[in-house]
Scaffold this active site. Structure first.
Site: not given
Lengths: 304, 146
Positions: A248, A253
């Site tokens: 990410c 994330r």
């Protein structure tokens, strides 16, 4: 295994049903011997404003990283952190946090690098616990110090570096950032303009499934197995048998998506590239793609 | 870094307090500040269009800045309860600039944020959200008196 698994029917369809616990289960099991609850948040103050009774705080920024070397704690540092937090090597650790468990999943992934065996996520995190009106306390946890062994960090099994990505070309890569970050319209997440890179776009051949699509918007809990399969295997064609790398912006994330691929869908070999876009998008001499299409994979190369 | 003496008195007090505290006490002081952020005056609750989003902050925070006829600055902000750090930042600006003249606000040094000594407890990228708040506030003041 220190504490038995949550038998909640929703979890039984997952590849490793024991990796999730429900809010009900946690509420009933709080205070059990061999169970430690860890809160990991983006907002550094949230734990202090109220947390699940008995939970200890692990801060991603100040506690999981080294001071000068840009890397996670080494074996000594991790053992020291675990001793201080009162976590034993055999303990079941349940992670939860804000932002649909981004940081909780990230902390869990870092613990995984040290081979701590029984790591689980409270499905839905702070949000679900709160929405159900469950109890919080402001009293800091007070766990006795433990004797955690020094375990060398494993950077091969679940972690990918930039040179691993370069060697991996031709095999699946998953980019879990927003469509605007992926296509190169912007270098940072919509609400995080300061975490940028020098170039905008994505790693060639990476497919895009924004991380938030793995959760139910209302509850913040992971979607069902069928929904996750439709998303990762159906929509973008990932294959649980193929080695896969997720990334990410800074690796947090993608830890959340990594968890879904690894434990909910049973991908055999999935690694998180924590250097992620802040590294790749600023590296000299690496190819990127500026498009909403994945683009061609370059020939694998042995180093960057 | 700017000397504390060059800050408006309330900001100097806040910075001095932070500099004297250990990490855990800094967190507690930030929570106190977050709790002190007043609710928006009613006129904004009905008119969210008057507010400006501070996009440098990771959580939704909206500000409204006005300069009255006496050249006094009024600052209002709102941020969600589940983002106490952002609320604390807004509260610092609220306490620090309210009641100052426009010129006094414009003279606040931008390295004020570094003077709070928060790097040990909050990631530098997040601390920059606070700078975003201050810079936007100054821009609004500049626009108001132009």
């Amino acid at each position: 295994m220190a504490v038995e698994l949550d038998p909640h029917p929703d979890f039984q369809e997952f590849a490793e049903p024991g990796r999730l616990v429900s809010t009900e289960w946690l509420a009933e099991n709080l205070g059990r011997d061999g169970l430690v609850v860890v809160e990991s948040d983006e907002d550094v103050l949230l734990y202090e404003t109220g947390h699940i009774p008995g939970a200890v705080k692990v801060d991603w920024h100040t506690e999981l990283n080294q001071g000068v070397l840009r890397d996670y704690l080494d074996g000594e540092g991790f053992a020291e952190l675990m001793r201080k937090k009162g976590i034993k090597r055999t303990d079941t650790v349940v992670f939860y946090g804000d932002k649909n468990n981004w940081w909780a999943a990230y902390a869990l992934w870092v613990f995984t690098l040290f081979g701590h065996e029984d790591l689980r996520i409270l499905d839905g995190g702070r949000k679900k616990w709160e929405d159900e009106g469950r109890e919080y306390t402001k009293a800091p946890a007070n766990r006795p110090e433990t004797d955690y062994p020094v375990i060398e960090r494993d950077d091969r099994t679940y972690r990918a570096f930039r040179f691993d990505v370069a060697k991996h070309f031709g095999k699946p890569i998953l980019d879990i950032r927003s469509p605007e970050e992926y296509s190169g319209e912007r270098t940072s997440a919509p609400a995080y303009p300061e975490e940028g890179a020098l170039r905008a776009g994505h790693i060639p051949s990476a497919v895009n499934v924004p991380w938030g699509r793995a959760v139910n918007e209302e509850t913040g809990a992971y979607k069902t197995r069928a929904e996750l399969e439709a998303l990762y295997q159906g929509e973008v064609g990932l294959d649980p048998k193929e080695p896969t790398i997720a990334y990410c912006r800074i690796g947090e994330r993608s830890s959340h998506s990594w968890f879904a691929l690894k434990y909910l869908l049973g991908f055999e070999d999935v690694r998180n590239y924590d250097g992620s876009w802040t590294e790749w998008g600023s590296l000299v001499g690496v190819p990127i793609v500026k498009s909403s299409e994945p683009g061609e994979a370059p020939e694998p190369i042995s180093s960057y | 870094m700017t000397d504390l003496a060059n800050l408006p008195p309330v900001l100097a007090e806040i910075a001095e307090e932070f500099q004297a505290l250990d990490s855990q006490s800094k967190l507690e002081y930030l929570i106190e500040l977050a709790e002190e952020l007043p609710d928006l005056p009613e006129k904004f609750q009905d008119h969210p269009d008057l507010l400006e989003r501070v996009i440098e902050c990771q959580s939704p925070v909206y500000i409204f800045v006005e300069v009255d006829e006496q050249n006094t600055v009024h600052f209002h902000a709102t941020a969600p309860r589940e983002s106490p750090t952002t609320r604390a930042f807004a509260s610092i600006v609220h306490q620090g600039v309210n009641g100052l003249t426009a010129e006094e606000v414009l003279a606040i040094p931008e390295d004020f944020v570094d003077m709070l000594d928060l790097k040990e407890i909050i990631s530098p990228l997040r601390v920059r959200g606070m700078l975003g708040l201050l810079v936007r506030t100054k821009r609004k003041v500049r626009e108001a008196i132009a």
